[in-house]
Scaffold this motif. Structure first.
Motif, PDB file in Angstrom:
ATOM      1  N   HIS A 126       0.843  -1.207   0.000  1.00 41.71           N
ATOM      2  CA  HIS A 126       0.000   0.000   0.000  1.00 41.71           C
ATOM      3  C   HIS A 126       0.873   1.250   0.000  1.00 41.71           C
ATOM      4  O   HIS A 126       0.545   2.239  -0.654  1.00 41.71           O
ATOM      5  N   GLN A 142      -2.212   4.185  -6.416  1.00 40.72           N
ATOM      6  CA  GLN A 142      -3.241   4.062  -5.379  1.00 40.72           C
ATOM      7  C   GLN A 142      -4.523   4.726  -5.886  1.00 40.72           C
ATOM      8  O   GLN A 142      -4.500   5.899  -6.244  1.00 40.72           O
ATOM      9  N   LYS A 190       1.212   4.265  -3.031  1.00 39.35           N
ATOM     10  CA  LYS A 190       1.045   5.702  -2.797  1.00 39.35           C
ATOM     11  C   LYS A 190       2.290   6.486  -3.192  1.00 39.35           C
ATOM     12  O   LYS A 190       2.194   7.562  -3.774  1.00 39.35           O
TER      13      LYS A 190
END
Length: 132
Positions: free
Chosen positions: A29, A41, A33
């Motif tokens: 994750h 993302q 980003k």
């Protein structure tokens, strides 16, 4: 009783698998980003707000620390808190139910990391390496 005893012998390795996979998935994750890897993302945009940048750094660094089992308890504590904040800031206002507000992963991460705070890293971790 026999099956229970046999399974308990593998408990430290099951904990290690949970820790490693949770850490790697959380790290992903952060890479989404920060580096748009393995893809961008969704909803993050081209520039990250300070809040998203801090979250991405916690995901990247914390995920790596938990995956290798280094400073597992403090990293997991911070990551659990991040997921609680993320849930209540971004998901809970949409609906009370995690399955309806898209926050089921945040809740699950929150409680997995909270479990790691209390359980520690388990087997195959830097925190539990043999002392030479």
């Amino acid at each position: 009783m026999f099956m229970s005893e046999r399974l308990e012998a593998f408990q430290p390795y099951a904990l290690a698998a949970l820790r490693i996979m949770s850490g790697l998935l959380f790290l992903a994750h952060g890479t989404m980003k920060l580096f748009a890897f393995p893809g961008p993302q969704p909803g993050a945009g081209d520039t990250l707000s300070t809040l998203f940048l801090v979250g991405a750094l916690i995901e990247l660094i914390g995920g790596a620390l938990v995956a290798v089992g280094f400073f597992t308890r403090p990293a997991a504590f911070i990551m659990s808190g991040q997921m609680a904040v993320a849930y209540f800031m971004f998901h809970f206002p949409k609906s009370f139910f995690p399955s309806l507000n898209g926050g089921d992963a945040a809740v699950l991460y929150c409680f997995i990391f909270l479990f790691l705070v209390f359980s520690g890293a388990g087997a195959l971790s830097v925190d539990n390496r043999e002392k030479a």
